[in-house]
Design a protein around this motif. Structure first.
Motif, PDB file in Angstrom:
ATOM      1  N   VAL A   1       0.843  -1.196   0.000  1.00  0.00           N
ATOM      2  CA  VAL A   1       0.000   0.000   0.000  1.00  0.00           C
ATOM      3  C   VAL A   1       0.878   1.246   0.000  1.00  0.00           C
ATOM      4  N   ASP A   2       0.749   2.073  -1.034  1.00  0.00           N
ATOM      5  CA  ASP A   2       1.497   3.329  -1.134  1.00  0.00           C
ATOM      6  C   ASP A   2       0.635   4.464  -0.585  1.00  0.00           C
ATOM      7  N   GLU A   3       0.527   4.507   0.712  1.00  0.00           N
ATOM      8  CA  GLU A   3      -0.304   5.525   1.361  1.00  0.00           C
ATOM      9  C   GLU A   3       0.326   5.880   2.698  1.00  0.00           C
ATOM     10  N   GLU A   4       0.499   7.159   2.948  1.00  0.00           N
ATOM     11  CA  GLU A   4       1.123   7.613   4.186  1.00  0.00           C
ATOM     12  C   GLU A   4       0.098   7.643   5.322  1.00  0.00           C
ATOM     13  N   GLY A   5       0.588   7.382   6.525  1.00  0.00           N
ATOM     14  CA  GLY A   5      -0.222   7.581   7.717  1.00  0.00           C
ATOM     15  C   GLY A   5      -1.270   6.519   7.984  1.00  0.00           C
ATOM     16  N   ILE A   6      -1.193   5.357   7.345  1.00  0.00           N
ATOM     17  CA  ILE A   6      -2.169   4.314   7.609  1.00  0.00           C
ATOM     18  C   ILE A   6      -1.814   3.581   8.897  1.00  0.00           C
ATOM     19  N   GLN A   7      -2.835   3.102   9.590  1.00  0.00           N
ATOM     20  CA  GLN A   7      -2.601   2.357  10.819  1.00  0.00           C
ATOM     21  C   GLN A   7      -2.353   0.893  10.477  1.00  0.00           C
ATOM     22  N   LEU A   8      -1.324   0.309  11.076  1.00  0.00           N
ATOM     23  CA  LEU A   8      -1.003  -1.086  10.874  1.00  0.00           C
ATOM     24  C   LEU A   8      -1.413  -1.880  12.101  1.00  0.00           C
ATOM     25  N   SER A   9      -1.818  -3.134  11.875  1.00  0.00           N
ATOM     26  CA  SER A   9      -2.223  -3.945  13.008  1.00  0.00           C
ATOM     27  C   SER A   9      -2.132  -5.419  12.647  1.00  0.00           C
ATOM     28  N   THR A  10      -2.234  -6.264  13.664  1.00  0.00           N
ATOM     29  CA  THR A  10      -2.281  -7.700  13.423  1.00  0.00           C
ATOM     30  C   THR A  10      -3.657  -8.074  12.893  1.00  0.00           C
ATOM     31  N   LEU A  11      -3.738  -9.225  12.256  1.00  0.00           N
ATOM     32  CA  LEU A  11      -5.011  -9.695  11.716  1.00  0.00           C
ATOM     33  C   LEU A  11      -6.021  -9.912  12.842  1.00  0.00           C
ATOM     34  N   GLU A  12      -5.573 -10.465  13.957  1.00  0.00           N
ATOM     35  CA  GLU A  12      -6.486 -10.709  15.074  1.00  0.00           C
ATOM     36  C   GLU A  12      -7.075  -9.410  15.604  1.00  0.00           C
ATOM     37  N   HIS A  13      -6.241  -8.379  15.746  1.00  0.00           N
ATOM     38  CA  HIS A  13      -6.736  -7.090  16.239  1.00  0.00           C
ATOM     39  C   HIS A  13      -7.743  -6.501  15.263  1.00  0.00           C
ATOM     40  N   ILE A  14      -7.468  -6.627  13.973  1.00  0.00           N
ATOM     41  CA  ILE A  14      -8.396  -6.132  12.962  1.00  0.00           C
ATOM     42  C   ILE A  14      -9.743  -6.846  13.084  1.00  0.00           C
ATOM     43  N   GLY A  15      -9.698  -8.164  13.259  1.00  0.00           N
ATOM     44  CA  GLY A  15     -10.937  -8.927  13.381  1.00  0.00           C
ATOM     45  C   GLY A  15     -11.765  -8.534  14.585  1.00  0.00           C
ATOM     46  N   ARG A  16     -11.100  -8.178  15.686  1.00  0.00           N
ATOM     47  CA  ARG A  16     -11.827  -7.855  16.914  1.00  0.00           C
ATOM     48  C   ARG A  16     -12.343  -6.419  16.945  1.00  0.00           C
ATOM     49  N   LYS A  17     -11.700  -5.520  16.201  1.00  0.00           N
ATOM     50  CA  LYS A  17     -12.039  -4.104  16.296  1.00  0.00           C
ATOM     51  C   LYS A  17     -12.777  -3.555  15.081  1.00  0.00           C
ATOM     52  N   SER A  18     -12.843  -4.316  13.987  1.00  0.00           N
ATOM     53  CA  SER A  18     -13.390  -3.778  12.736  1.00  0.00           C
ATOM     54  C   SER A  18     -14.861  -4.144  12.546  1.00  0.00           C
ATOM     55  N   ASP A  19     -15.577  -3.246  11.890  1.00  0.00           N
ATOM     56  CA  ASP A  19     -16.959  -3.529  11.503  1.00  0.00           C
ATOM     57  C   ASP A  19     -17.019  -4.383  10.241  1.00  0.00           C
TER      58      ASP A  19
END
Length: 275
Positions: free
Chosen positions: A37-55
Protein backbone atom coordinates in the motif's frame (compact mmCIF):
# COMPACT_ATOMS: atom_id res chain seq x y z
CA UNK A 1 3.68 -13.57 -7.89
CA UNK A 2 5.35 -11.97 -10.93
CA UNK A 3 6.32 -8.30 -11.16
CA UNK A 4 3.24 -7.33 -13.16
CA UNK A 5 0.89 -9.01 -10.67
CA UNK A 6 2.67 -7.32 -7.77
CA UNK A 7 2.27 -3.94 -9.47
CA UNK A 8 -1.46 -4.45 -9.99
CA UNK A 9 -1.91 -5.71 -6.41
CA UNK A 10 -0.16 -2.61 -5.06
CA UNK A 11 -2.21 -0.36 -7.33
CA UNK A 12 -5.54 -1.96 -6.31
CA UNK A 13 -4.79 -1.98 -2.57
CA UNK A 14 -3.65 1.63 -2.63
CA UNK A 15 -6.71 2.72 -4.62
CA UNK A 16 -9.02 0.94 -2.17
CA UNK A 17 -7.29 2.34 0.92
CA UNK A 18 -7.38 5.91 -0.38
CA UNK A 19 -11.02 5.60 -1.37
CA UNK A 20 -12.08 4.39 2.07
CA UNK A 21 -10.07 7.09 3.85
CA UNK A 22 -11.57 9.75 1.59
CA UNK A 23 -14.96 8.90 3.11
CA UNK A 24 -13.63 9.60 6.59
CA UNK A 25 -13.51 5.93 7.54
CA UNK A 26 -10.95 4.56 9.94
CA UNK A 27 -8.87 2.11 7.90
CA UNK A 28 -6.53 -0.40 9.48
CA UNK A 29 -4.22 -2.48 7.27
CA UNK A 30 -2.72 -5.84 8.19
CA UNK A 31 1.01 -5.49 8.82
CA UNK A 32 2.32 -7.58 5.90
CA UNK A 33 -0.33 -6.29 3.51
CA UNK A 34 0.87 -2.74 4.22
CA UNK A 35 3.97 -3.51 2.14
CA UNK A 36 1.69 -3.29 -0.91
CA UNK A 37 0.00 0.00 0.00
CA UNK A 38 1.50 3.33 -1.13
CA UNK A 39 -0.30 5.53 1.36
CA UNK A 40 1.12 7.61 4.19
CA UNK A 41 -0.22 7.58 7.72
CA UNK A 42 -2.17 4.31 7.61
CA UNK A 43 -2.60 2.36 10.82
CA UNK A 44 -1.00 -1.09 10.87
CA UNK A 45 -2.22 -3.94 13.01
CA UNK A 46 -2.28 -7.70 13.42
CA UNK A 47 -5.01 -9.70 11.72
CA UNK A 48 -6.49 -10.71 15.07
CA UNK A 49 -6.74 -7.09 16.24
CA UNK A 50 -8.40 -6.13 12.96
CA UNK A 51 -10.94 -8.93 13.38
CA UNK A 52 -11.83 -7.85 16.91
CA UNK A 53 -12.04 -4.10 16.30
CA UNK A 54 -13.39 -3.78 12.74
CA UNK A 55 -16.96 -3.53 11.50
CA UNK A 56 -15.91 -5.07 8.18
CA UNK A 57 -12.83 -6.96 7.01
CA UNK A 58 -12.06 -6.61 3.29
CA UNK A 59 -9.96 -9.44 1.87
CA UNK A 60 -8.25 -9.01 -1.49
CA UNK A 61 -6.98 -12.20 -3.15
CA UNK A 62 -8.34 -15.55 -4.18
CA UNK A 63 -10.34 -18.18 -2.33
CA UNK A 64 -7.17 -19.42 -0.66
CA UNK A 65 -6.68 -16.02 0.95
CA UNK A 66 -10.30 -15.96 2.11
CA UNK A 67 -9.92 -19.43 3.62
CA UNK A 68 -6.80 -18.41 5.54
CA UNK A 69 -8.28 -15.17 6.83
CA UNK A 70 -11.61 -16.81 7.66
CA UNK A 71 -9.95 -19.46 9.79
CA UNK A 72 -7.71 -16.90 11.48
CA UNK A 73 -10.70 -14.71 12.42
CA UNK A 74 -13.06 -17.50 13.46
CA UNK A 75 -13.10 -16.31 17.08
CA UNK A 76 -13.86 -12.69 16.18
CA UNK A 77 -17.22 -11.11 15.25
CA UNK A 78 -16.01 -9.34 12.09
CA UNK A 79 -17.76 -10.20 8.80
CA UNK A 80 -15.66 -10.70 5.66
CA UNK A 81 -16.11 -9.53 2.09
CA UNK A 82 -13.80 -10.74 -0.67
CA UNK A 83 -12.36 -8.93 -3.69
CA UNK A 84 -11.27 -11.49 -6.25
CA UNK A 85 -7.71 -11.48 -7.53
CA UNK A 86 -7.60 -15.23 -8.06
CA UNK A 87 -9.17 -17.46 -10.67
CA UNK A 88 -12.61 -18.92 -9.93
CA UNK A 89 -13.33 -17.05 -6.71
CA UNK A 90 -16.28 -18.94 -5.19
CA UNK A 91 -15.84 -16.97 -1.94
CA UNK A 92 -14.72 -13.62 -3.35
CA UNK A 93 -17.73 -11.82 -4.82
CA UNK A 94 -16.33 -8.46 -5.89
CA UNK A 95 -14.10 -7.70 -8.86
CA UNK A 96 -11.31 -5.12 -8.75
CA UNK A 97 -12.71 -3.07 -11.66
CA UNK A 98 -15.93 -2.24 -9.78
CA UNK A 99 -14.86 -2.79 -6.17
CA UNK A 100 -15.12 0.84 -5.03
CA UNK A 101 -18.76 1.23 -6.02
CA UNK A 102 -19.68 -2.19 -4.59
CA UNK A 103 -17.91 -1.49 -1.30
CA UNK A 104 -19.75 1.85 -1.06
CA UNK A 105 -23.09 0.05 -1.45
CA UNK A 106 -22.18 -2.42 1.28
CA UNK A 107 -21.15 0.40 3.61
CA UNK A 108 -24.51 2.06 2.93
CA UNK A 109 -26.30 -1.10 4.11
CA UNK A 110 -26.96 -2.75 0.76
CA UNK A 111 -25.71 -6.27 1.46
CA UNK A 112 -26.59 -9.83 2.46
CA UNK A 113 -25.03 -11.47 5.50
CA UNK A 114 -24.41 -15.22 5.49
CA UNK A 115 -22.93 -17.65 8.00
CA UNK A 116 -20.73 -20.57 6.90
CA UNK A 117 -20.02 -23.59 9.08
CA UNK A 118 -16.54 -24.86 9.93
CA UNK A 119 -15.19 -28.33 10.64
CA UNK A 120 -13.22 -29.09 13.78
CA UNK A 121 -10.64 -31.82 13.23
CA UNK A 122 -8.55 -33.68 15.81
CA UNK A 123 -5.86 -36.27 15.11
CA UNK A 124 -5.06 -38.78 17.87
CA UNK A 125 -2.10 -41.13 17.90
CA UNK A 126 -1.76 -43.80 20.60
CA UNK A 127 -4.34 -41.96 22.69
CA UNK A 128 -2.61 -38.56 22.50
CA UNK A 129 -3.72 -35.50 20.53
CA UNK A 130 -1.05 -34.63 17.96
CA UNK A 131 -2.91 -32.03 15.90
CA UNK A 132 -6.17 -30.13 15.86
CA UNK A 133 -7.47 -27.29 13.73
CA UNK A 134 -10.52 -26.02 11.84
CA UNK A 135 -11.37 -25.97 8.14
CA UNK A 136 -13.83 -23.85 6.19
CA UNK A 137 -13.72 -25.97 3.03
CA UNK A 138 -12.55 -29.48 3.81
CA UNK A 139 -10.40 -31.96 5.64
CA UNK A 140 -8.57 -34.25 3.20
CA UNK A 141 -6.88 -37.56 4.01
CA UNK A 142 -4.91 -38.92 1.09
CA UNK A 143 -1.77 -40.52 -0.27
CA UNK A 144 0.17 -39.02 -3.13
CA UNK A 145 1.22 -42.30 -4.76
CA UNK A 146 -0.43 -45.35 -3.17
CA UNK A 147 -3.81 -46.62 -2.05
CA UNK A 148 -4.53 -46.14 1.63
CA UNK A 149 -7.01 -48.09 3.72
CA UNK A 150 -9.43 -46.21 5.95
CA UNK A 151 -12.21 -47.21 8.31
CA UNK A 152 -15.11 -44.76 8.59
CA UNK A 153 -17.56 -44.41 11.51
CA UNK A 154 -20.43 -41.93 11.92
CA UNK A 155 -21.75 -41.30 15.42
CA UNK A 156 -20.06 -44.48 16.59
CA UNK A 157 -21.64 -46.61 13.87
CA UNK A 158 -19.44 -48.45 11.38
CA UNK A 159 -19.93 -47.22 7.80
CA UNK A 160 -17.23 -48.85 5.70
CA UNK A 161 -13.63 -49.90 5.33
CA UNK A 162 -12.31 -48.72 2.02
CA UNK A 163 -9.18 -48.67 -0.07
CA UNK A 164 -8.80 -45.50 -2.10
CA UNK A 165 -6.50 -42.61 -2.89
CA UNK A 166 -8.09 -40.86 0.08
CA UNK A 167 -11.16 -39.26 1.59
CA UNK A 168 -12.60 -35.73 1.64
CA UNK A 169 -14.73 -34.49 4.54
CA UNK A 170 -16.34 -31.31 3.28
CA UNK A 171 -18.62 -28.51 4.43
CA UNK A 172 -21.25 -27.12 2.04
CA UNK A 173 -18.74 -24.34 1.25
CA UNK A 174 -16.13 -26.91 0.27
CA UNK A 175 -18.40 -28.86 -2.08
CA UNK A 176 -17.41 -26.51 -4.91
CA UNK A 177 -13.72 -27.19 -4.21
CA UNK A 178 -11.86 -30.54 -4.10
CA UNK A 179 -15.06 -32.45 -3.30
CA UNK A 180 -16.56 -31.34 -6.61
CA UNK A 181 -13.50 -32.55 -8.55
CA UNK A 182 -13.76 -35.94 -6.80
CA UNK A 183 -17.39 -36.40 -7.85
CA UNK A 184 -19.08 -35.19 -4.68
CA UNK A 185 -22.38 -33.31 -4.52
CA UNK A 186 -22.79 -29.54 -4.52
CA UNK A 187 -24.51 -28.52 -1.28
CA UNK A 188 -26.20 -25.17 -0.80
CA UNK A 189 -24.38 -23.24 1.97
CA UNK A 190 -27.59 -22.96 4.01
CA UNK A 191 -27.55 -26.73 4.54
CA UNK A 192 -26.23 -28.02 7.85
CA UNK A 193 -24.42 -31.08 6.55
CA UNK A 194 -21.05 -32.76 6.01
CA UNK A 195 -20.25 -34.74 2.88
CA UNK A 196 -17.91 -37.75 2.94
CA UNK A 197 -16.37 -38.12 -0.52
CA UNK A 198 -13.97 -40.96 -1.45
CA UNK A 199 -11.10 -40.12 -3.80
CA UNK A 200 -10.75 -42.73 -6.57
CA UNK A 201 -12.02 -45.67 -4.49
CA UNK A 202 -10.69 -49.13 -5.39
CA UNK A 203 -14.25 -50.46 -5.19
CA UNK A 204 -16.37 -48.33 -7.52
CA UNK A 205 -19.57 -48.89 -5.52
CA UNK A 206 -18.26 -46.58 -2.79
CA UNK A 207 -20.12 -43.33 -3.31
CA UNK A 208 -20.24 -39.97 -1.50
CA UNK A 209 -22.42 -39.86 1.61
CA UNK A 210 -23.90 -36.71 3.17
CA UNK A 211 -24.70 -36.72 6.88
CA UNK A 212 -26.20 -34.13 9.26
CA UNK A 213 -23.79 -31.49 10.53
CA UNK A 214 -24.42 -32.65 14.11
CA UNK A 215 -22.76 -35.97 13.26
CA UNK A 216 -19.35 -36.93 14.59
CA UNK A 217 -17.21 -38.66 11.97
CA UNK A 218 -14.26 -40.81 12.93
CA UNK A 219 -11.74 -42.07 10.40
CA UNK A 220 -9.22 -44.72 11.46
CA UNK A 221 -6.10 -45.14 9.35
CA UNK A 222 -5.68 -48.90 8.73
CA UNK A 223 -2.88 -48.74 6.16
CA UNK A 224 -1.06 -45.50 5.56
CA UNK A 225 1.78 -45.57 3.05
CA UNK A 226 2.64 -41.92 2.38
CA UNK A 227 -0.67 -40.79 3.92
CA UNK A 228 -1.21 -37.21 5.05
CA UNK A 229 -3.99 -34.96 6.23
CA UNK A 230 -4.59 -31.39 5.08
CA UNK A 231 -7.02 -28.64 5.98
CA UNK A 232 -8.37 -26.37 3.23
CA UNK A 233 -5.36 -27.50 1.21
CA UNK A 234 -3.17 -25.28 3.39
CA UNK A 235 -0.94 -27.36 5.63
CA UNK A 236 -0.12 -31.05 5.35
CA UNK A 237 0.70 -33.40 8.20
CA UNK A 238 1.87 -37.04 7.94
CA UNK A 239 -0.35 -39.86 9.17
CA UNK A 240 0.48 -43.32 10.45
CA UNK A 241 -1.46 -46.57 10.67
CA UNK A 242 -3.58 -46.52 13.81
CA UNK A 243 -4.18 -42.77 13.78
CA UNK A 244 -7.72 -41.64 14.61
CA UNK A 245 -9.18 -38.53 12.98
CA UNK A 246 -12.30 -37.01 14.54
CA UNK A 247 -14.28 -34.52 12.46
CA UNK A 248 -17.29 -32.58 13.73
CA UNK A 249 -18.95 -29.24 13.24
CA UNK A 250 -17.01 -26.46 14.96
CA UNK A 251 -18.65 -24.11 17.42
CA UNK A 252 -17.48 -21.07 15.46
CA UNK A 253 -18.87 -19.88 12.15
CA UNK A 254 -17.57 -17.48 9.51
CA UNK A 255 -19.77 -14.56 8.47
CA UNK A 256 -19.57 -13.51 4.83
CA UNK A 257 -20.90 -10.26 3.37
CA UNK A 258 -22.37 -10.46 -0.15
CA UNK A 259 -23.67 -7.68 -2.42
CA UNK A 260 -27.41 -7.14 -2.15
CA UNK A 261 -28.02 -8.71 -5.58
CA UNK A 262 -25.88 -11.80 -4.86
CA UNK A 263 -27.46 -15.10 -5.95
CA UNK A 264 -25.79 -18.44 -5.16
CA UNK A 265 -27.12 -20.03 -8.35
CA UNK A 266 -25.90 -17.14 -10.50
CA UNK A 267 -22.47 -17.65 -8.93
CA UNK A 268 -22.50 -21.38 -9.72
CA UNK A 269 -23.66 -20.78 -13.27
CA UNK A 270 -20.93 -18.22 -13.93
CA UNK A 271 -18.08 -20.03 -12.21
CA UNK A 272 -18.89 -23.49 -13.60
CA UNK A 273 -19.87 -22.28 -17.09
CA UNK A 274 -23.35 -23.73 -16.97
CA UNK A 275 -25.70 -22.79 -19.80
Amino acid sequence: MDESALHHMREDLTRLTRHLRSHGLHVCVEERTANFVDEEGIQLSTLEHIGRKSDLVIVMGGDGTMLSVGRALRDTPAPLVGINRGRLGFLTDLQTDNMLGEIDKILQGEYQLESRMLLQSEVTRAGKYIHQTVALNDVVIKSAFRLIELEVHVDGLFVSQQRSDGLILTTPTGTTAYGLSAGGPIMHPDLAAISIVPISPHTLSYRPITVPAKSVIEVIVVHAADAQISFDGQGQYPLMAGDHIRIARAEQEIRLVHPKDYCYFDMLRNKLNWG
